[in-house]
Design a protein around this motif. Structure first.
Motif, PDB file in Angstrom:
ATOM      1  N   GLY A   1       0.852  -1.190   0.000  1.00 51.70           N
ATOM      2  CA  GLY A   1       0.000   0.000   0.000  1.00 51.70           C
ATOM      3  C   GLY A   1       0.883   1.233   0.000  1.00 51.70           C
ATOM      4  O   GLY A   1       2.084   1.156  -0.266  1.00 51.70           O
ATOM      5  N   HIS A   2       0.311   2.393   0.324  1.00 51.95           N
ATOM      6  CA  HIS A   2       1.090   3.625   0.310  1.00 51.95           C
ATOM      7  C   HIS A   2       1.817   3.878   1.624  1.00 51.95           C
ATOM      8  O   HIS A   2       2.544   4.849   1.760  1.00 51.95           O
ATOM      9  CB  HIS A   2       0.194   4.815  -0.064  1.00 51.95           C
ATOM     10  CG  HIS A   2      -0.273   4.717  -1.486  1.00 51.95           C
ATOM     11  ND1 HIS A   2      -1.533   4.287  -1.827  1.00 51.95           N
ATOM     12  CD2 HIS A   2       0.381   4.940  -2.652  1.00 51.95           C
ATOM     13  CE1 HIS A   2      -1.648   4.269  -3.149  1.00 51.95           C
ATOM     14  NE2 HIS A   2      -0.501   4.666  -3.668  1.00 51.95           N
TER      15      HIS A   2
ATOM     16  N   SER B   1      -2.057  -1.196  -4.028  1.00 53.33           N
ATOM     17  CA  SER B   1      -2.336   0.087  -4.678  1.00 53.33           C
ATOM     18  C   SER B   1      -1.044   0.827  -5.030  1.00 53.33           C
ATOM     19  O   SER B   1      -1.076   1.788  -5.783  1.00 53.33           O
ATOM     20  CB  SER B   1      -3.200   0.952  -3.751  1.00 53.33           C
ATOM     21  OG  SER B   1      -2.600   1.037  -2.473  1.00 53.33           O
TER      22      SER B   1
ATOM     23  N   LYS C   1     -10.967   1.707 -13.390  1.00 51.08           N
ATOM     24  CA  LYS C   1     -10.361   2.816 -12.627  1.00 51.08           C
ATOM     25  C   LYS C   1     -10.430   2.603 -11.119  1.00 51.08           C
ATOM     26  O   LYS C   1      -9.819   3.344 -10.343  1.00 51.08           O
ATOM     27  CB  LYS C   1     -11.079   4.128 -12.989  1.00 51.08           C
ATOM     28  CG  LYS C   1     -10.764   4.619 -14.374  1.00 51.08           C
ATOM     29  CD  LYS C   1      -9.984   5.916 -14.304  1.00 51.08           C
ATOM     30  CE  LYS C   1      -9.343   6.244 -15.629  1.00 51.08           C
ATOM     31  NZ  LYS C   1      -9.885   7.409 -16.267  1.00 51.08           N
ATOM     32  N   VAL C   2     -11.204   1.612 -10.681  1.00 53.44           N
ATOM     33  CA  VAL C   2     -11.345   1.372  -9.234  1.00 53.44           C
ATOM     34  C   VAL C   2     -10.021   0.818  -8.703  1.00 53.44           C
ATOM     35  O   VAL C   2      -9.382  -0.007  -9.357  1.00 53.44           O
ATOM     36  CB  VAL C   2     -12.477   0.353  -8.966  1.00 53.44           C
ATOM     37  CG1 VAL C   2     -12.562   0.029  -7.481  1.00 53.44           C
ATOM     38  CG2 VAL C   2     -13.802   0.877  -9.471  1.00 53.44           C
TER      39      VAL C   2
ATOM     40  N   ASP D   1      -7.202  -2.534  -4.576  1.00 48.84           N
ATOM     41  CA  ASP D   1      -7.336  -2.821  -3.142  1.00 48.84           C
ATOM     42  C   ASP D   1      -8.809  -2.825  -2.709  1.00 48.84           C
ATOM     43  O   ASP D   1      -9.214  -3.639  -1.888  1.00 48.84           O
ATOM     44  CB  ASP D   1      -6.528  -1.810  -2.320  1.00 48.84           C
ATOM     45  CG  ASP D   1      -6.808  -0.380  -2.742  1.00 48.84           C
ATOM     46  OD1 ASP D   1      -6.520  -0.030  -3.908  1.00 48.84           O
ATOM     47  OD2 ASP D   1      -7.346   0.387  -1.919  1.00 48.84           O
ATOM     48  N   ARG D   2      -9.605  -1.934  -3.298  1.00 46.80           N
ATOM     49  CA  ARG D   2     -11.031  -1.876  -2.935  1.00 46.80           C
ATOM     50  C   ARG D   2     -11.749  -3.140  -3.418  1.00 46.80           C
ATOM     51  O   ARG D   2     -12.587  -3.711  -2.718  1.00 46.80           O
ATOM     52  CB  ARG D   2     -11.689  -0.638  -3.561  1.00 46.80           C
ATOM     53  CG  ARG D   2     -11.071   0.673  -3.094  1.00 46.80           C
ATOM     54  CD  ARG D   2     -11.595   1.861  -3.905  1.00 46.80           C
ATOM     55  NE  ARG D   2     -12.994   2.154  -3.638  1.00 46.80           N
ATOM     56  CZ  ARG D   2     -13.728   2.986  -4.395  1.00 46.80           C
ATOM     57  NH1 ARG D   2     -13.197   3.590  -5.445  1.00 46.80           N
ATOM     58  NH2 ARG D   2     -14.993   3.209  -4.084  1.00 46.80           N
TER      59      ARG D   2
ATOM     60  N   GLY E   1      -6.785   3.475   5.776  1.00 48.40           N
ATOM     61  CA  GLY E   1      -5.336   3.374   5.630  1.00 48.40           C
ATOM     62  C   GLY E   1      -4.772   4.728   5.245  1.00 48.40           C
ATOM     63  O   GLY E   1      -5.159   5.752   5.813  1.00 48.40           O
ATOM     64  N   THR E   2      -3.860   4.749   4.257  1.00 47.41           N
ATOM     65  CA  THR E   2      -3.301   6.012   3.785  1.00 47.41           C
ATOM     66  C   THR E   2      -4.456   6.913   3.354  1.00 47.41           C
ATOM     67  O   THR E   2      -4.563   8.067   3.764  1.00 47.41           O
ATOM     68  CB  THR E   2      -2.362   5.763   2.595  1.00 47.41           C
ATOM     69  OG1 THR E   2      -1.448   4.731   2.949  1.00 47.41           O
ATOM     70  CG2 THR E   2      -1.623   7.024   2.224  1.00 47.41           C
ATOM     71  N   ALA E   3      -5.310   6.365   2.505  1.00 45.80           N
ATOM     72  CA  ALA E   3      -6.608   6.985   2.233  1.00 45.80           C
ATOM     73  C   ALA E   3      -7.664   6.107   2.901  1.00 45.80           C
ATOM     74  O   ALA E   3      -7.369   4.978   3.301  1.00 45.80           O
ATOM     75  CB  ALA E   3      -6.841   7.054   0.736  1.00 45.80           C
TER      76      ALA E   3
ATOM     77  N   THR F   1     -11.430   4.312   2.448  1.00 40.47           N
ATOM     78  CA  THR F   1     -12.508   4.008   1.511  1.00 40.47           C
ATOM     79  C   THR F   1     -13.658   3.381   2.292  1.00 40.47           C
ATOM     80  O   THR F   1     -13.434   2.631   3.253  1.00 40.47           O
ATOM     81  CB  THR F   1     -12.031   3.044   0.399  1.00 40.47           C
ATOM     82  OG1 THR F   1     -11.382   1.926   1.002  1.00 40.47           O
ATOM     83  CG2 THR F   1     -11.062   3.729  -0.557  1.00 40.47           C
TER      84      THR F   1
ATOM     85  N   ILE G   1     -14.314   7.901  -0.997  1.00 36.39           N
ATOM     86  CA  ILE G   1     -12.862   7.956  -0.772  1.00 36.39           C
ATOM     87  C   ILE G   1     -12.568   9.265  -0.038  1.00 36.39           C
ATOM     88  O   ILE G   1     -13.076  10.320  -0.443  1.00 36.39           O
ATOM     89  CB  ILE G   1     -12.076   7.958  -2.112  1.00 36.39           C
ATOM     90  CG1 ILE G   1     -12.413   6.727  -2.960  1.00 36.39           C
ATOM     91  CG2 ILE G   1     -10.566   8.025  -1.852  1.00 36.39           C
ATOM     92  CD1 ILE G   1     -11.768   6.710  -4.351  1.00 36.39           C
TER      93      ILE G   1
HETATM   94  C1  LIG Z   1      -8.205   5.192  -2.850  1.00 32.83           C
HETATM   95  C2  LIG Z   1      -6.862   4.480  -2.879  1.00 32.83           C
HETATM   96  C3  LIG Z   1      -5.752   5.501  -3.053  1.00 32.83           C
HETATM   97  C4  LIG Z   1      -6.678   3.764  -1.524  1.00 32.83           C
HETATM   98  O1  LIG Z   1      -5.336   3.323  -1.410  1.00 32.83           O
HETATM   99  P1  LIG Z   1      -4.667   2.898  -0.030  1.00 32.83           P
HETATM  100  O2  LIG Z   1      -5.049   3.864   1.035  1.00 32.83           O
HETATM  101  O3  LIG Z   1      -5.216   1.526   0.309  1.00 32.83           O
HETATM  102  O4  LIG Z   1      -3.194   2.814  -0.259  1.00 32.83           O
HETATM  103  C5  LIG Z   1      -6.837   3.403  -4.013  1.00 32.83           C
HETATM  104  O5  LIG Z   1      -7.928   2.567  -3.885  1.00 32.83           O
HETATM  105  C6  LIG Z   1      -6.838   4.013  -5.398  1.00 32.83           C
HETATM  106  O6  LIG Z   1      -5.817   4.441  -5.879  1.00 32.83           O
HETATM  107  N1  LIG Z   1      -8.003   4.052  -6.078  1.00 32.83           N
HETATM  108  C7  LIG Z   1      -8.142   4.523  -7.448  1.00 32.83           C
HETATM  109  C8  LIG Z   1      -9.389   5.318  -7.631  1.00 32.83           C
HETATM  110  C9  LIG Z   1     -10.687   4.567  -7.345  1.00 32.83           C
HETATM  111  O7  LIG Z   1     -10.721   3.596  -6.581  1.00 32.83           O
HETATM  112  O8  LIG Z   1     -11.741   4.954  -7.904  1.00 32.83           O
END
Ligand SMILES: CC(C)(COP(=O)(O)O)[C@@H](O)C(=O)NCCC(=O)O
Ligand SMILES: Nc1ncnc2c1ncn2[C@@H]1O[C@H](COP(=O)(O)OP(=O)(O)O)[C@@H](O)[C@H]1O
Ligand SMILES: [K+]
Length: 263
Positions: free
Chosen positions: A13-14, A67, A106-107, A110-111, A134-136, A138, A153
């Motif tokens: 992850g990030h 991710s 585009k999702v 990880d989700r 996490g870092t972000a 969801t 998000i």
């Molecule tokens: C939202 C995220 C950055 C979460 O990443 P994480 O915190 O798990 O490292 C990742 O799911 C992502 O890059 N998503 C792409 C855009 C989307 O899901 O619509």
């Protein structure tokens, strides 16, 4: 007799790389975790610690998801020379889940992997709301047919701390580890304490609000699943939630089985 396979899953992850060793039979709904460990991104993966537990390379299926593409490439470049390279996901369509969103590719994988894991764990006939802080952060939904419906998000707690100092000339960078490990008073009496309060309780409030609003839109009963590095902050406030720190790894293992067994 149907064969149980060993799986090594790596999910950069990030903030951290999540790694786990699992066992999974062809008809098991979800894998059994033998061991898992999380390594900060700036640290080296302690392969020797795992060596005692990881079976011989040819007897273990491995999968690299996550991710953080940059880190995934680094892990691949340094892969142990005596082991076959891990399975990687070049597109979301390899993940065994139906995605009812505008642009499924585009999702964040990880989700979708969290959602695959929840489909292995979920009560039949129930939808699920999945929080990954996490870092972000969801907050996502799978419906009772197991399809991914999207969600929300928002910035993670430490990202919020960093942003406050970067986007103002007055606010300091507060030490995340310190305020995350000690319950801050909601009424902060100095700048640092006020920031810690806002980040900590604001995070909890944001997640509660999103879970409530998203759950309201579901027309069947739902279960709440929580995962991610900030799981310890959330867990005490959601007594009915299913808390699973290895959700993305479980989803990765189920995905590896689906690809390798061609289900
Ligand atoms: C939202 C995220 C950055 C979460 O990443 P994480 O915190 O798990 O490292 C990742 O799911 C992502 O890059 N998503 C792409 C855009 C989307 O899901 O619509
Ligand atoms: N001790 C802790 N208590 C609560 N939250 C933490 C703690 N340590 C880290 N976090 C939160 O978890 C995040 C990292 O979570 P993680 O799931 O590893 O990230 P990623 O989303 O990149 O996979 C940090 O950015 C921080 O918000
Ligand atoms: K996340």
């Amino acid at each position: 007799m149907s064969e149980i396979h060993n799986y090594l899953a790596l999910h950069p992850g990030h903030t951290r790389v999540k790694l786990g060793l699992f066992e999974l039979g062809p008809d098991d709904p979800f894998p059994r975790c033998v061991t898992s460990l999380f390594v900060e991104n700036h640290e080296k993966i302690p392969w020797s610690e795992l060596d005692d537990q990881v079976p011989a390379p040819l007897e273990c299926r491995s999968i690299l998801t996550g991710s953080n593409q940059f880190l995934a490439t680094q892990i691949l470049d340094n892969w142990k020379s005596n082991s076959p390279p891990p399975l990687t996901l070049s597109e979301n369509s390899a993940i065994p889940i139906r995605s009812l969103v505008d642009v499924p590719e585009k999702v964040g994988a990880d989700r979708l992997l969290n959602a695959v894991a929840v489909n292995g764990l979920r009560k039949p006939g129930h939808a699920a709301v999945i929080v990954d802080s996490g870092t972000a952060i969801t907050v996502d939904v799978v419906n009772s047919d197991g399809a991914f419906l999207g969600g929300a998000i928002l910035p993670g707690v430490l990202m919020g701390a960093r942003a406050m100092s970067e986007f103002t000339t007055t606010l300091p960078l507060i030490d995340g580890k310190e305020f995350l490990e000690r319950l801050p008073d909601a009424l902060g009496r100095n700048t640092e304490a006020a920031m810690a309060s806002g980040l900590y309780w604001g995070h909890l409030g944001a997640v509660k609000e999103l879970v409530a609003r998203i759950s309201e839109q579901l027309d069947v009963p739902s279960q709440l699943y929580i995962t991610g590095g900030a799981l310890p902050i959330l867990e005490p406030y959601f007594p009915n939630a299913i808390c699973e720190k290895n959700l993305s790894l479980i989803g990765s293992v189920l995905t590896a089985r689906s690809i390798l067994d061609g289900e």
